[in-house]
Design a protein around this motif. Structure first.
Motif, PDB file in Angstrom:
ATOM      1  N   ALA A 191      58.087  19.670  48.140  1.00  0.00           N
ATOM      2  CA  ALA A 191      58.213  19.116  46.792  1.00  0.00           C
ATOM      3  C   ALA A 191      57.127  19.672  45.875  1.00  0.00           C
ATOM      4  O   ALA A 191      57.388  19.968  44.695  1.00  0.00           O
ATOM      5  CB  ALA A 191      58.133  17.594  46.837  1.00  0.00           C
TER       6      ALA A 191
ATOM      7  N   CYS B 260      56.026  14.117  45.489  1.00  0.00           N
ATOM      8  CA  CYS B 260      57.431  14.002  45.096  1.00  0.00           C
ATOM      9  C   CYS B 260      57.581  13.432  43.690  1.00  0.00           C
ATOM     10  O   CYS B 260      58.448  13.871  42.925  1.00  0.00           O
ATOM     11  CB  CYS B 260      58.186  13.139  46.112  1.00  0.00           C
ATOM     12  N   GLU B 261      56.738  12.472  43.329  1.00  0.00           N
ATOM     13  CA  GLU B 261      56.794  11.925  41.975  1.00  0.00           C
ATOM     14  C   GLU B 261      56.325  12.963  40.954  1.00  0.00           C
ATOM     15  O   GLU B 261      56.867  13.050  39.846  1.00  0.00           O
ATOM     16  CB  GLU B 261      55.948  10.667  41.874  1.00  0.00           C
TER      17      GLU B 261
ATOM     18  N   TYR C 134      59.194  15.380  40.566  1.00  0.00           N
ATOM     19  CA  TYR C 134      60.284  14.744  39.807  1.00  0.00           C
ATOM     20  C   TYR C 134      59.933  14.657  38.326  1.00  0.00           C
ATOM     21  O   TYR C 134      60.771  14.908  37.455  1.00  0.00           O
ATOM     22  CB  TYR C 134      60.553  13.363  40.390  1.00  0.00           C
ATOM     23  N   ARG C 135      58.695  14.325  38.039  1.00  0.00           N
ATOM     24  CA  ARG C 135      58.258  14.262  36.638  1.00  0.00           C
ATOM     25  C   ARG C 135      58.323  15.649  36.000  1.00  0.00           C
ATOM     26  O   ARG C 135      58.753  15.789  34.852  1.00  0.00           O
ATOM     27  CB  ARG C 135      56.835  13.726  36.573  1.00  0.00           C
TER      28      ARG C 135
ATOM     29  N   ALA D 253      60.299  18.023  36.861  1.00  0.00           N
ATOM     30  CA  ALA D 253      61.717  18.351  36.702  1.00  0.00           C
ATOM     31  C   ALA D 253      62.275  17.746  35.418  1.00  0.00           C
ATOM     32  O   ALA D 253      63.031  18.394  34.685  1.00  0.00           O
ATOM     33  CB  ALA D 253      62.511  17.860  37.911  1.00  0.00           C
ATOM     34  N   ARG D 254      61.922  16.499  35.142  1.00  0.00           N
ATOM     35  CA  ARG D 254      62.384  15.848  33.919  1.00  0.00           C
ATOM     36  C   ARG D 254      61.831  16.552  32.681  1.00  0.00           C
ATOM     37  O   ARG D 254      62.538  16.730  31.678  1.00  0.00           O
ATOM     38  CB  ARG D 254      61.994  14.374  33.939  1.00  0.00           C
TER      39      ARG D 254
ATOM     40  N   ALA E  55      64.255  18.777  43.523  1.00  0.00           N
ATOM     41  CA  ALA E  55      63.177  17.820  43.254  1.00  0.00           C
ATOM     42  C   ALA E  55      63.684  16.392  43.384  1.00  0.00           C
ATOM     43  O   ALA E  55      62.994  15.519  43.932  1.00  0.00           O
ATOM     44  CB  ALA E  55      62.598  18.068  41.865  1.00  0.00           C
ATOM     45  N   ARG E  56      64.895  16.143  42.891  1.00  0.00           N
ATOM     46  CA  ARG E  56      65.460  14.795  42.978  1.00  0.00           C
ATOM     47  C   ARG E  56      65.798  14.433  44.418  1.00  0.00           C
ATOM     48  O   ARG E  56      65.569  13.295  44.853  1.00  0.00           O
ATOM     49  CB  ARG E  56      66.719  14.712  42.104  1.00  0.00           C
TER      50      ARG E  56
ATOM     51  N   ARG F 196      62.711  13.630  46.661  1.00  0.00           N
ATOM     52  CA  ARG F 196      62.006  12.403  46.273  1.00  0.00           C
ATOM     53  C   ARG F 196      62.278  11.262  47.249  1.00  0.00           C
ATOM     54  O   ARG F 196      61.398  10.431  47.516  1.00  0.00           O
ATOM     55  CB  ARG F 196      62.432  12.013  44.861  1.00  0.00           C
TER      56      ARG F 196
END
Length: 321
Positions: free
Chosen positions: A196, A265-266, A269-270, A272-273, A297-298, A301
């Motif tokens: 990740a 992972c967070e 994910y952040r 990625a957003r 990434a999602r 998570r």
């Protein structure tokens, strides 16, 4: 804490990065998503030749491990290049099989994993295994113990097209009634966190390059303060996750690994957003390579432990202390 890699570790990661860059992994990922595994298997063998899977296999079975720190460094690069296949599951399977000591299955299966001759997947409680149709070793963890599943069911789609799910068939050879669940889960979470982190770093690099090229009002959007703030926040999150991941690889403590996984992972994910927002409409298209990292990434998570599960592990360790 500041981590400095030694010369051998830096050379290892640099050579792996160069090899994967030359391999054009986006095209490999797209082939894999369609069920065409030829290019993916070829890449898998090259990764094995670099010694990646041997890092999870004990020396007694023609491996180099277990060496969790070097394995973590390798998985950061695998995530950075979005390499498809049951990567985490294969090294997790190696941990499970190594517990069988000198039994026939360990001697038969582990050298093949180390050499990259086959892949492995692992499913819990008759659940779904990742890329079961590509794996030659199908391990099923049930209440009875660890079984070598005789086959798998039809492929099911997932959020990440390159992560193809297959239910494992019940029955098969019972390898052990007491598999090492705790060590296997630790390595699975650690390598997922490292993967990740690599995904997040790739997303950040691609987004920074994109905002330097895309213009509005006659200037690159990367010059806008709001864009800089979003990218800076993503950068800080990833850089904060990096020492946690490397530190967890050194201690191999359950709380450290859980903290590393949820943080990495967070952060990915952040990022990625943020990448999706700054790319605009093009970021939503599956034809654009960015999507290969966005969906991964999602998926990572929640793989091998949701954020809530990992936070519970960290808090339980704090309460015991």
């Amino acid at each position: 804490m500041r981590f400095l890699l030694d010369a051998e570790q830096r050379e290892f990661t640099a050579s792996l990065d160069a090899m994967l860059t030359a391999a054009d992994t986006p095209s490999v990922v797209r082939d894999w998503s369609r069920g065409d595994h030829a290019s993916g298997r070829a890449l898998w063998r090259r990764i094995a030749e670099a010694g990646v899977f041997a890092l999870a296999v004990p020396e007694a079975y023609e491996g180099l491990g277990p060496r969790p720190l070097e394995l973590t460094l390798a998985f950061v690069e695998l995530g950075r290049h979005a390499v498809p296949g049951p990567l985490v599951e294969t090294v997790t399977a190696a941990t499970l099989l190594a517990s069988l000591d000198d039994t026939g299955p360990a001697k038969r299966l582990l050298p093949a994993l180390a050499a990259g001759e086959t892949m492995a997947t692992v499913a819990r409680d008759h659940g779904y295994g990742l890329d079961g149709e590509a794996a030659g070793i199908l391990l099923s963890l049930t209440a009875e113990g660890l079984r070598l599943a005789p086959g798998h069911g039809p492929v099911r789609p997932s959020l990440d097209p390159a992560r193809r799910l297959t239910p494992l068939d019940p029955g098969g050879e019972l390898l052990t009634t007491d598999p090492p669940l705790a060590p296997a889960l630790l390595l699975a979470r650690l390598t997922t966190a490292a993967q990740a982190l690599g995904v997040g770093l790739a997303l950040l690099d691609r987004t920074v390059a994109y905002v330097k090229q895309r213009t509005q009002f006659g200037v690159p959007i990367g010059s806008f303060q709001a864009v800089k703030h979003q990218l800076a926040d993503a950068k800080i999150a990833l850089e904060f996750a990096r020492p946690l991941v490397l530190g967890a690889a050194l201690t191999m403590a359950a709380t450290d690994i859980a903290a590393a996984k949820v943080t990495a992972c967070e952060a990915a994910y952040r990022t990625a957003r943020t990448a999706l927002q700054l790319h605009g409409a093009i970021g939503y298209t599956v034809e654009y390579d960015l999507s290969l990292w966005l969906t991964k990434a999602r998926a990572l998570r929640t793989a091998w432990g949701s954020p809530d599960e990992c936070r519970d592990t960290v808090l339980s360790g704090v309460r015991r202390w």
